[in-house]
Design an enzyme around this catalytic site. Structure first.
Site, PDB file in Angstrom:
ATOM      1  N   ARG A  61      -6.417 -37.575  -5.312  1.00  0.00           N
ATOM      2  CA  ARG A  61      -6.756 -38.341  -6.506  1.00  0.00           C
ATOM      3  C   ARG A  61      -7.819 -37.614  -7.347  1.00  0.00           C
ATOM      4  O   ARG A  61      -8.677 -36.931  -6.819  1.00  0.00           O
ATOM      5  CB  ARG A  61      -7.285 -39.723  -6.121  1.00  0.00           C
ATOM      6  N   LYS A 201      -2.516 -46.409  -6.550  1.00  0.00           N
ATOM      7  CA  LYS A 201      -3.908 -46.828  -6.650  1.00  0.00           C
ATOM      8  C   LYS A 201      -4.211 -47.506  -7.986  1.00  0.00           C
ATOM      9  O   LYS A 201      -5.184 -48.264  -8.094  1.00  0.00           O
ATOM     10  CB  LYS A 201      -4.831 -45.634  -6.437  1.00  0.00           C
ATOM     11  N   HIS A 220      -9.388 -52.646   0.691  1.00  0.00           N
ATOM     12  CA  HIS A 220      -8.847 -51.340   1.063  1.00  0.00           C
ATOM     13  C   HIS A 220      -8.850 -51.302   2.585  1.00  0.00           C
ATOM     14  O   HIS A 220      -9.832 -50.901   3.215  1.00  0.00           O
ATOM     15  CB  HIS A 220      -9.723 -50.231   0.482  1.00  0.00           C
ATOM     16  N   SER A 237     -10.613 -42.611   4.219  1.00  0.00           N
ATOM     17  CA  SER A 237      -9.655 -41.605   4.656  1.00  0.00           C
ATOM     18  C   SER A 237     -10.216 -40.787   5.816  1.00  0.00           C
ATOM     19  O   SER A 237     -11.373 -40.357   5.787  1.00  0.00           O
ATOM     20  CB  SER A 237      -9.315 -40.676   3.490  1.00  0.00           C
ATOM     21  N   LYS A 241      -7.562 -45.445   9.983  1.00  0.00           N
ATOM     22  CA  LYS A 241      -7.096 -46.753   9.513  1.00  0.00           C
ATOM     23  C   LYS A 241      -5.590 -46.924   9.716  1.00  0.00           C
ATOM     24  O   LYS A 241      -5.128 -47.946  10.228  1.00  0.00           O
ATOM     25  CB  LYS A 241      -7.466 -46.890   8.033  1.00  0.00           C
ATOM     26  N   THR A 242      -4.818 -45.917   9.313  1.00  0.00           N
ATOM     27  CA  THR A 242      -3.360 -45.990   9.467  1.00  0.00           C
ATOM     28  C   THR A 242      -2.955 -45.816  10.921  1.00  0.00           C
ATOM     29  O   THR A 242      -2.132 -46.563  11.456  1.00  0.00           O
ATOM     30  CB  THR A 242      -2.684 -44.912   8.595  1.00  0.00           C
ATOM     31  N   ASP A 256      -2.748 -50.084   4.076  1.00  0.00           N
ATOM     32  CA  ASP A 256      -3.730 -49.587   3.106  1.00  0.00           C
ATOM     33  C   ASP A 256      -4.359 -50.636   2.189  1.00  0.00           C
ATOM     34  O   ASP A 256      -5.532 -50.547   1.901  1.00  0.00           O
ATOM     35  CB  ASP A 256      -3.090 -48.503   2.247  1.00  0.00           C
ATOM     36  N   ARG A 322       0.803 -35.760   2.958  1.00  0.00           N
ATOM     37  CA  ARG A 322       1.103 -37.192   3.008  1.00  0.00           C
ATOM     38  C   ARG A 322       2.589 -37.457   3.192  1.00  0.00           C
ATOM     39  O   ARG A 322       3.436 -36.670   2.759  1.00  0.00           O
ATOM     40  CB  ARG A 322       0.668 -37.855   1.709  1.00  0.00           C
TER      41      ARG A 322
END
Length: 531
Positions: A61, A201, A220, A237, A241-242, A256, A322
């Protein structure tokens, strides 16, 4: 009558205003978008059927290139300390330049929804220059039912034209790249970047602005469901988390972005956008399987041009490789995208200084302190110029997407935690036995065991000690976890070095929180680390 002519009224109603397009592909399905992306040379097909694309110079980003229109509506509602502004006139000029630039082009449009809660969903029309961007966002947002599509009216419009180059002098921006958000008219314009994450996003940023006014908490976070109820996983990140929410023993709500309302949790998205650098088939089998399936979009992943085999360990283009895929690719995902009121909140941090315990229980006040802090740490090699661990404080675990002041989100979270009597846990997935370069990464097996114990309720009766630096409740022993690991100081060869580093980290926390000290309760301020 052509597709374009039939769609003209809808185009005008969605604030796009396109004219003289060569062709417009409207709501094409996955198979058609995949075929066109390959046919137009936008990507190559990997073994197994994934689409591999290169996002060019932007592999992440462009947070510094995001702007929000400052007008009568947003003047006193947007968090301007952390968000850049442009004028309505600058946005209108950019919008018109987009329309002029698009003449003679072939575009792709998708009508999709942000939010699984039907009472709070955001119908969104997305226009893209690339077929693969349309495929990406079709994976990431939610498809409508036949009834929803028959009555579709866009509330939000996103136009993504990577080939357009913004003019700082003309459009009030910083570079040729711009993500321009008009919250009042619900329009987002994206230019100068092929990184697809900007599209998803943009929807998140809009919902972050809209939902607090409805007393709904936008987050988030990832979320899943187990026998004891739902759990929320906050984290920046690289904190897991994932990975940690994709547990085959639990049902995945999403990885997410979520909302928390009086009805419970609901996913904003219909897909996942997982980091795949050094992805392990053994450690993360469900996510790994998506890299081998038809129409998964793989960004900046290395692929052998002859065999079409993927090399997930290759970071030559970026560490931020990704995979974008629909939630249906995860066997145990919740089809509804919703879950009951959460029983547990997990706040993930990757502490590269090796100070925080692998798991600790927080009071509600400590939870708000750590939520507003949003701590993790960068390690050497993640960004140019980073040679030593660096503390990163991203408020609400997602500062770039927080449209309103962090205190507003913090107050909402505190209210919901107390209303639903939620347990809160801080989990360190970072380093142990020393800082990065000296210690080692926290064993994922230990992290999973600690999480299982926390979520199952088995820690409710376990003896706890109070961490001397941060005042957190830390279990003394947990089944299947090395007891020494639970006390970070015991893992360091030089305990005095640990004490010195712990005090340094505590100072970083306190210095970062100064900006909130006049807007939180005394109890929240008392949750600061000692020293």
């Amino acid at each position: 009558m052509s597709i374009l002519e039939r769609y003209d009224d809808a185009l005008l109603s969605s604030n796009s205003g396109f004219k003289n397009l060569k062709q417009l592909h409207v709501n094409d399905g996955t198979e058609a978008l995949f075929q066109m992306a390959v046919m137009f040379g936008e990507g190559i097909v990997a073994k197994g059927g994934a689409l591999v694309v290169d996002t060019g110079k932007h592999t992440g980003r462009s947070a510094s290139d995001k702007f929000i229109v400052r007008d009568a509506t947003t003047e006193n509602t947007v968090w301007w300390d952390a968000n850049k502004s442009i004028t309505t006139a600058q946005f209108d000029l950019l919008h018109q330049d987009f329309i002029d630039h698009a003449q003679g082009m072939t575009l792709f449009s998708q009508d999709l929804f942000g939010g699984a809660d039907q009472a709070n969903t955001l119908p969104t029309r997305i226009f893209t220059e690339f077929a693969w961007h349309a495929l990406f966002i079709r994976h990431l947002l939610r498809e409508g039912t036949p009834e929803q599509m028959a009555n579709f009216t866009a509330e939000m419009t996103i136009i993504n034209l990577p080939s357009f180059k913004a003019d700082p002098a003309r459009h009030g921006c910083r570079s040729e790249t711009i993500i321009a958000c008009d919250f009042s008219r619900k329009i987002v314009l994206i230019a100068g970047t092929e990184y697809a994450g900007e599209i998803k996003k943009s929807v998140f940023s809009m919902l972050n602005y809209m939902l607090p006014a409805k007393n709904i908490m936008p987050m988030h976070c990832s979320a899943n469901i187990g026998a004891e109820g739902s759990a929320i996983f906050f984290g920046l990140s690289g904190t897991g988390k994932t990975t940690l929410s994709a547990n085959p023993e639990r049902i995945l709500i999403g990885d997410d972005e979520h909302g928390w309302s009086e009805n419970g949790l609901f996913n904003f998205e219909g897909g996942c956008y997982a980091k795949v650098i050094k992805l392990s088939e053994t450690a993360e089998p469900e996510i790994y399987a998506t890299t081998q399936q038809f129409a998964t979009v793989l960004e900046n992943v290395a692929v052998n041009s002859q065999t079409r085999e993927l090399d997930l360990d290759d970071s030559s283009l970026t560490e931020n490789t990704r995979a974008a895929y629909p939630l249906t690719a995860i066997p145990n995902a919740a089809k509804s995208g919703t879950g009951e009121q959460p029983k547990n909140i997990i706040m993930l941090t990757a502490d590269a200084f090796g100070i925080l315990p692998p798991l600790a229980k927080l009071t509600p006040e400590q939870a708000i302190y750590h939520f507003l802090s949003g701590y993790t740490a960068k390690v050497a090699g993640t960004e140019e110029g980073v040679t030593e661990p660096q503390a990163t404080f991203s408020t609400c675990f997602g500062a770039p997407f927080m449209s309103r002041h962090p205190i507003e989100y913090g107050n909402l979270l505190q209210k919901l935690i107390k209303q639903h009597d939620v347990n809160i846990w801080l989990v360190n997935t970072g380093w142990t036995g020393g800082k990065y370069g000296i210690g080692s990464r926290m064993p994922i097996k230990a992290t999973r065991a600690l999480l299982e114990a926390a979520l199952s309720g088995s820690l409710d009766k376990v003896a706890m000690r109070i961490d001397e630096n941060f005042g957190l409740q830390v279990p003394i022993s947990v089944a299947n976890v090395d007891t020494k690991l639970l006390n970070p100081r015991d893992t360091w060869a030089d305990e005095s070095a640990y004490d010195q580093q712990a005090e340094a980290l505590a100072i970083m926390f306190r210095n970062n929180f100064v900006k909130y000290q006049d807007r939180v309760s005394v109890a929240v301020m008392d949750a600061a680390p000692k020293g």
